[in-house]
Design a protein around this motif. Structure first.
Motif, PDB file in Angstrom:
ATOM      1  N   THR A 135      44.994  37.539  35.478  1.00 12.27           N
ATOM      2  CA  THR A 135      45.623  37.216  36.760  1.00 12.27           C
ATOM      3  C   THR A 135      44.592  36.979  37.851  1.00 12.27           C
ATOM      4  O   THR A 135      43.755  37.842  38.120  1.00 12.27           O
ATOM      5  CB  THR A 135      46.590  38.348  37.163  1.00 12.27           C
ATOM      6  OG1 THR A 135      47.616  38.416  36.174  1.00 12.27           O
ATOM      7  CG2 THR A 135      47.205  38.087  38.521  1.00 12.27           C
ATOM      8  N   LEU A 147      34.916  30.543  34.656  1.00  7.92           N
ATOM      9  CA  LEU A 147      35.632  31.456  33.760  1.00  7.92           C
ATOM     10  C   LEU A 147      36.729  30.690  33.029  1.00  7.92           C
ATOM     11  O   LEU A 147      37.615  30.097  33.640  1.00  7.92           O
ATOM     12  CB  LEU A 147      36.211  32.630  34.537  1.00  7.92           C
ATOM     13  CG  LEU A 147      35.149  33.542  35.143  1.00  7.92           C
ATOM     14  CD1 LEU A 147      35.808  34.640  35.984  1.00  7.92           C
ATOM     15  CD2 LEU A 147      34.279  34.174  34.057  1.00  7.92           C
ATOM     16  N   GLY A 149      45.393  40.904  32.604  1.00  9.24           N
ATOM     17  CA  GLY A 149      43.942  40.720  32.689  1.00  9.24           C
ATOM     18  C   GLY A 149      43.512  39.323  33.092  1.00  9.24           C
ATOM     19  O   GLY A 149      42.376  39.118  33.514  1.00  9.24           O
ATOM     20  N   ASN A 180      35.484  38.988  41.924  1.00  4.20           N
ATOM     21  CA  ASN A 180      36.037  38.117  40.887  1.00  4.20           C
ATOM     22  C   ASN A 180      37.054  38.915  40.079  1.00  4.20           C
ATOM     23  O   ASN A 180      36.688  39.858  39.372  1.00  4.20           O
ATOM     24  CB  ASN A 180      34.880  37.648  39.991  1.00  4.20           C
ATOM     25  CG  ASN A 180      35.321  36.604  39.010  1.00  4.20           C
ATOM     26  OD1 ASN A 180      36.409  36.713  38.434  1.00  4.20           O
ATOM     27  ND2 ASN A 180      34.489  35.602  38.817  1.00  4.20           N
ATOM     28  N   PRO A 181      38.333  38.570  40.186  1.00  4.53           N
ATOM     29  CA  PRO A 181      39.347  39.410  39.531  1.00  4.53           C
ATOM     30  C   PRO A 181      39.285  39.379  38.009  1.00  4.53           C
ATOM     31  O   PRO A 181      39.944  40.185  37.359  1.00  4.53           O
ATOM     32  CB  PRO A 181      40.676  38.824  40.031  1.00  4.53           C
ATOM     33  CG  PRO A 181      40.371  37.458  40.525  1.00  4.53           C
ATOM     34  CD  PRO A 181      38.928  37.466  40.941  1.00  4.53           C
ATOM     35  N   ILE A 182      38.523  38.464  37.472  1.00  6.81           N
ATOM     36  CA  ILE A 182      38.485  38.309  36.007  1.00  6.81           C
ATOM     37  C   ILE A 182      37.216  38.892  35.407  1.00  6.81           C
ATOM     38  O   ILE A 182      37.187  39.302  34.261  1.00  6.81           O
ATOM     39  CB  ILE A 182      38.573  36.803  35.628  1.00  6.81           C
ATOM     40  CG1 ILE A 182      39.804  36.150  36.247  1.00  6.81           C
ATOM     41  CG2 ILE A 182      38.571  36.601  34.116  1.00  6.81           C
ATOM     42  CD1 ILE A 182      41.123  36.634  35.734  1.00  6.81           C
ATOM     43  N   ASP A 183      36.148  38.943  36.170  1.00  4.29           N
ATOM     44  CA  ASP A 183      34.842  39.292  35.590  1.00  4.29           C
ATOM     45  C   ASP A 183      34.300  40.558  36.242  1.00  4.29           C
ATOM     46  O   ASP A 183      33.791  40.533  37.359  1.00  4.29           O
ATOM     47  CB  ASP A 183      33.881  38.110  35.798  1.00  4.29           C
ATOM     48  CG  ASP A 183      32.604  38.284  34.991  1.00  4.29           C
ATOM     49  OD1 ASP A 183      32.147  39.434  34.797  1.00  4.29           O
ATOM     50  OD2 ASP A 183      32.056  37.262  34.555  1.00  4.29           O
ATOM     51  N   LEU A 184      34.403  41.661  35.528  1.00  7.26           N
ATOM     52  CA  LEU A 184      34.027  42.962  36.063  1.00  7.26           C
ATOM     53  C   LEU A 184      32.540  43.034  36.411  1.00  7.26           C
ATOM     54  O   LEU A 184      32.175  43.430  37.525  1.00  7.26           O
ATOM     55  CB  LEU A 184      34.391  44.042  35.030  1.00  7.26           C
ATOM     56  CG  LEU A 184      34.314  45.510  35.430  1.00  7.26           C
ATOM     57  CD1 LEU A 184      35.294  46.328  34.583  1.00  7.26           C
ATOM     58  CD2 LEU A 184      32.915  46.085  35.289  1.00  7.26           C
TER      59      LEU A 184
END
Lengths: 322, 322, 322, 322, 322, 322
Positions: C48, C161, C46, D94-98
């Motif tokens: 990555t 983030l 999660g 953003n791969p971290i924040d859906l």
């Protein structure tokens, strides 16, 4: 006799990807009496206890060996100028019957030895070496320079089975094929089942050079020690491709991390010039685990290094009238 | 009894990639008496005459079977609502000793049958089926619905060897395990060594549906014919993954082009609802030749289709008081 | 108590490819109170920011860890003779919810620590380590020996983030989980976004050994320096597989060329014998980028080296009555 | 204006492997007001519950789309003769924040729609479609022709998570973006968690064509039914690559065996000529699981088929003065 | 003369993986006068405009052709019972010099034709066919049955280059090697540069069966139409492996989705029994794009189907005293 | 002028997998007059005598170069702070016409040199370097630092062909483009056709450092020797990826085992700081033989190391008013 017959196809005239693949682009010859060195395959993995595949080794090594040119890059000598070399095809094997295979491989190698040629086998799993030693040691026990991650000296597997690719050299010693005091093992490493095999090996007087000691000695030191142990008697060279680190040789059944580097392998092999080699093998190349063919390419290069050593031995023995 | 114990881990609660892989994410249970259907692996390819690898099949099928959910998409029924199912682990096998393996696989399956559970084996090469049939036919010869590219009815290989993955069903008929008039073979195709095996098969009264006839009949026609041949007696279902076209199932040792399509396979299997299945296998999945895992995924789906058939049979037999 | 229960399945009796895959072929045990060392998976990526896949890491490492035997090849000691070890399954994770995952991983590890067992986690991406440190540092800040190509000390990504696999140790320091003066980072290399993170790291007193310095010091020098920095206090060991050169470990999300060699890794790890290790992880193994499984094999070997270190620590602490 | 600016590089003049890869070898244009159809990528898989990778989809589809030539092989018409098309780059993700990603994708698509251009998105996982629908349905609910193995109509995953790639269309219906009576789902198949989602879907009036019914109807029948359901209103086309059989499209996260064949897909798509398409996507291409690139090649071809449909719609609407 | 000399090695006696790989395990023979049908390789891709690799085709097809047994599974006849067949090695080629290669391939094929043998070439890219046609049409223009995704009828590429793998048949018509009214193209599909080539083709009277029409006609209909077009005159058969769907044949340079299925290919080929075939090729197998070898396996099977057709033609012509 | 225009996209703001791939995520600029250093591709392998594929090199290197960040990890300097760098697209090439390609590549590079920019080419096979040298040496012969497994100094191939990837530097010397006394070749190894090329090379005064000598000298010694040979005159840097060991760089056409390690490469390159570099290339990356992309990743890193060297040269020359 036409010496050209035993030269590789010239890759500067015919592209390397052309024609059926043979070892080193050499001609396929049936009669061992016509050659000095007989390269042949042992397409067999009947002794494999874990991941299978070496039965496909000879074919893939044939394919990649087309990349090898005729002259050694450091010595500037060509084995094909020293003696006659050919691809003798494959020893008969049987994927279902272990003992029949051991016998047919030994008989095939024996025919080569009897004809006065030097066998260079491309395996196949390491149990093949037992069959090859039966031929190579027909005049008495031989010494051995053995590259491997594993000692292959176990007594038995799976409830008493005596013949697997983890046991060949214990059998060879029991059968009187190897003189244990003239055996050196290079590159041994990795986790072990127990210390039993090591203790037995030590009791036989075998010299083991684990990877950690090889690292400390350096390639020249390893070669010197190998020469010292092998001495001047007839010696077998067995090269298990898993002696090399799996980044360079992933295509093998029992990879052990942190192994020899190819540059070290080259330096050690080139340091074995004075050893009286009478037969050799390169084993445990497993194409199903070697997607890109890099393991077979490395094996082909190692086979060429060994071929150059064997050719010098043949020339020396010829010069000495042996 | 806690029925939940025999349900797969719910993938909508725990991601499918989590935890050790078991068949269908089921619990690992040792005692077959606790289950109605026992899924187990046969990690063995001792009978393989060509490219090896099915010894690794069970593990890869376990991995990919995590993709299967608990309810069948067409019937809307779940086998886990009908009966108790678990992963019984793997039958003991020995990569070096063919006959000892045949015996230990048969003994493992026999223990399941004796406990009253239905065996669903994940191979392994096709010689495994001979061992499984010895257990499944302990009360008398069974019929068989057999999906395959090859008949596997040869008499011998390599100079008289009677036990290979090309001979299991000839042996099974000779041993009285199969009633040949209740055997149907689906998807047969490809080049052949000679017409001898076909003639022997025909002489036994076996019904062969080559791929060309399967194409003409359509899946419903094939299923109808299979039901007709199998009749109402106890029947074994053997699914060789090479019955499927190699574009869908490349990971197998003897691929034959132009095979069954998965949609056809599903339709045929779903058409076997009324057959009294007493045991089954899915064999010849060879992970070393299945880089992407697609063959194992397909095998897992086929195993689930068969599991649904078996669960209905168990429920029917239970309802009938058998 | 039956000690045998916590030993791996013997690969000389049962082939390595047989049975469901667990870490080191150990039994799956739920209760951490039964073991001294708890190996478990963290199937999660999660955090990555680039190429995903470590969520599949635990399963593939389980598969390849079947290659490891029970005794260490150099020390000739087995961790399973020193203490009880088992596969505790996987920490609960959630591929969609980062913060819930951090909490559930921390809770899972905390339960192990509270039960008196030592956690050895197989990741998962490097953000997992933050969760693990929350458990490992429950009695106060710990030191850390950290193998990695990257410092993972960034403040934030993608517009603020704070929780990604590039930030775990900055957070850990902010949360008081790590004593920065007892942290050493080994193998750092490659291009960087800016020098900001390095400056912050330096300001905290962290000791960084870039690959160039590691090359100059040699493995023994690196190990000595790591021992000096970690001192005698409780220490966490975090091993990011991308510290290793990508030829040996291609299966990872952020490969950096020119990394550590496995022989160096082994030598450094074996040089950490006197460090008081209280928990450890091996992270960033990404099977989708590891076609041949070599990265997972290496990770399994490294996990075994670490397991041997942890077992010696457990034995020492037990001997010392701690 | 220079129309040539919006034509692909001619592969008969410049080889296909030359130059940076863009969709269909089109120019990269920032301003959507300059084009009629805006192709763009959605490099994101934040909603993926199982195997990740679609974040890499747009780049690989760009690479393989260089294989597509400018004229459709059956209609003999080129979309580039009908309207202006370009590669608009990628939506910010953003791969971290859906949730931030959902918003930024929607905003990117909205800018295109507001500029009067038709969006054709290359995903990305299927949760992307929710964001795209928020833009496409800004003037009111749209119909949808949905190719997929899965309904993607689940309520929640992993303990109540409402936004995953298994839930987009339930959310879209709840948000009033889709008119469920104008939604048709094609190719649904495989095992299911339960029948709950199907029941909810049915209650909404959605038309489902499972693979078995698609097989029976034939491609022309499916297309006719899709046209009937979609009617004459504005319609969204969503193409999940896992609707296709995994032999043809292995590079996806949740493959289901026994899917649509590419020839069927082509025939169905070409049968949708009269539907008033206002936006479209091709999603769930996962390069880490697509070693040979075949899935991306298929996705590129499908995107081209859809592009041809959209270009005809643009031309029709222009002709109609809309 | 010893007819056995021209039979494949028997795979039921010697495993298929043993020995150097030759086409169909046949002997390598130099003199074409000794055989009726001469299989040979054309290791060349000098005409390739996009992804290269067919220069490696012959070697990989040799390897996989070991899977083919001696008797056709449907006709129950063996080509080796009808006539003498051997592997003639490879035509001389030159990866750097296009025109010299065209000449040397033509000369090699011409020597075969002059010796009275039928050439069956394994390519190589499709420009090879131009060289082969120069030999095959030495007595006058021939008809052609051409399986392909592309017409290969372009006039020129890259600014006027007349000889590429996209132009061979336009050149062949211009050179008077083909009678265009006796040419049929099967499986044409995919996007096109323009309609120019189609128009030229149509103007020549060539019969094109695009994939959509092939689908409608069914394999029997296609075969009937091919027979009608070819008529009773001498006919060349050219099989470009990209006529097959790329799921079945990914290893090719210009894959086009939605192609022929292998079952259709088999049915069409078997329907060509009465055509008077005088030469044939199987081209565009590109091993670098065929990781698993499935394309080469399919090509080997197709070559065997064609070999069976050629052997029947040889027998018929012999019976007719021609 | 907006300097930001020539900076890579920031991967901490936009994920690395987003957007069309360009070299180092730099903008694509057409006019070389706008930049100080022009990175461009040479998608061509027309001179390749064995395994093809480098035509696909530029695209794959573009893809993997997204992994490189903006600041060098050791020097802590960024080339983008020193000068303007952009992706100039690809040089025009022609896969069918060797000489036309040589001319168009030279013309493309010449335009860059004339505009005052420094060319950094990403190949493409090694014959490309001849074209590049024609541009780089327009003011007189240059020195060369040449990393390679092969000397590429052959006179001709395949019966007199003078222009192949094995002959570029012999041609360059004959054309007066290279000053042979200022040429050093690093990493030479492997088997050879004959000693002719070596003798010719020696006669020209070229300094060869075979891998064995490189091993003995160590990276610092090699760099010192390279600096000594190159002297203070304008120097070309040519990096053939096959100089590196094939475990690290399998994706190349003529791999030679036992090559340079990436850590050695980095150390040597960083030791070339004072050399006056005027142009450079990285060649022989062959994606079809590089399944995992590791070779392209390494090539991208090496290109970045070289870019940093070039940027320092540009800054120095600017400071010196040149």
């Amino acid at each position: 006799m036409n010496e050209r017959r035993f030269a590789p196809i010239d890759s500067i005239a015919v592209p390397r990807f052309a024609g059926p693949a043979t070892f080193m682009r050499l001609p396929v010859i049936e009669d061992p009496a016509l050659v000095d060195i007989a390269i042949f395959g042992v397409p067999w993995d009947g002794g494999t206890t874990n991941r299978p595949g070496p039965r496909h080794g000879p074919r893939q090594v044939r394919d990649m060996s087309g990349m090898i040119r005729r002259v050694h890059g450091v010595s500037k000598r060509s084995p094909y100028d020293l003696c006659k070399v050919a691809d003798l095809g494959d020893a008969p094997t049987n994927p279902i019957d272990l003992h029949r295979s051991l016998e047919s491989i030994a008989a095939f190698a024996d025919r080569i030895v009897k004809a006065g040629a030097v066998p260079l086998a491309i395996g196949g799993d390491h149990l093949s070496s037992l069959a090859l030693l039966r031929a190579a040691a027909r005049s008495g026990p031989v010494g051995m320079i053995h590259f491997d991650a594993h000692q292959d000296m176990a007594d038995s597997y799976f409830g008493g089975l005596k013949y697997t690719h983890g046991t060949p050299f214990r059998r060879a010693i029991e059968e009187g094929l190897l003189d244990p005091r003239r055996v050196v093992q290079i590159g041994i490493r990795g986790s072990i089942y127990s210390t039993d095999d090591e203790q037995w090996t030590a009791s036989q007087g075998i010299r083991v050079i684990p990877i950690e000691e090889a690292d400390a000695l350096g390639p020249d030191g390893v070669a010197a020690e190998a020469r010292r142990v092998a001495g001047s008697g007839p010696t077998y060279l067995s090269f298990d491709i898993d002696s090399v680190d799996p980044a360079f040789a992933p295509g093998t059944g029992t990879p052990e991390v942190a192994g020899l580097l190819p540059r070290e392998v080259n330096a050690i092999l080139r340091g074995l010039k004075d050893v009286d080699l009478v037969a050799a093998d390169v084993v445990e190349v497993s194409p199903p685990f070697d997607a890109g063919g890099g393991t077979a390419l490395l094996a082909a290069n190692i086979a060429f290094e060994i071929l150059c050593l064997l050719a010098e031995c043949v020339a020396l023995r010829r010069a000495a009238g042996r």
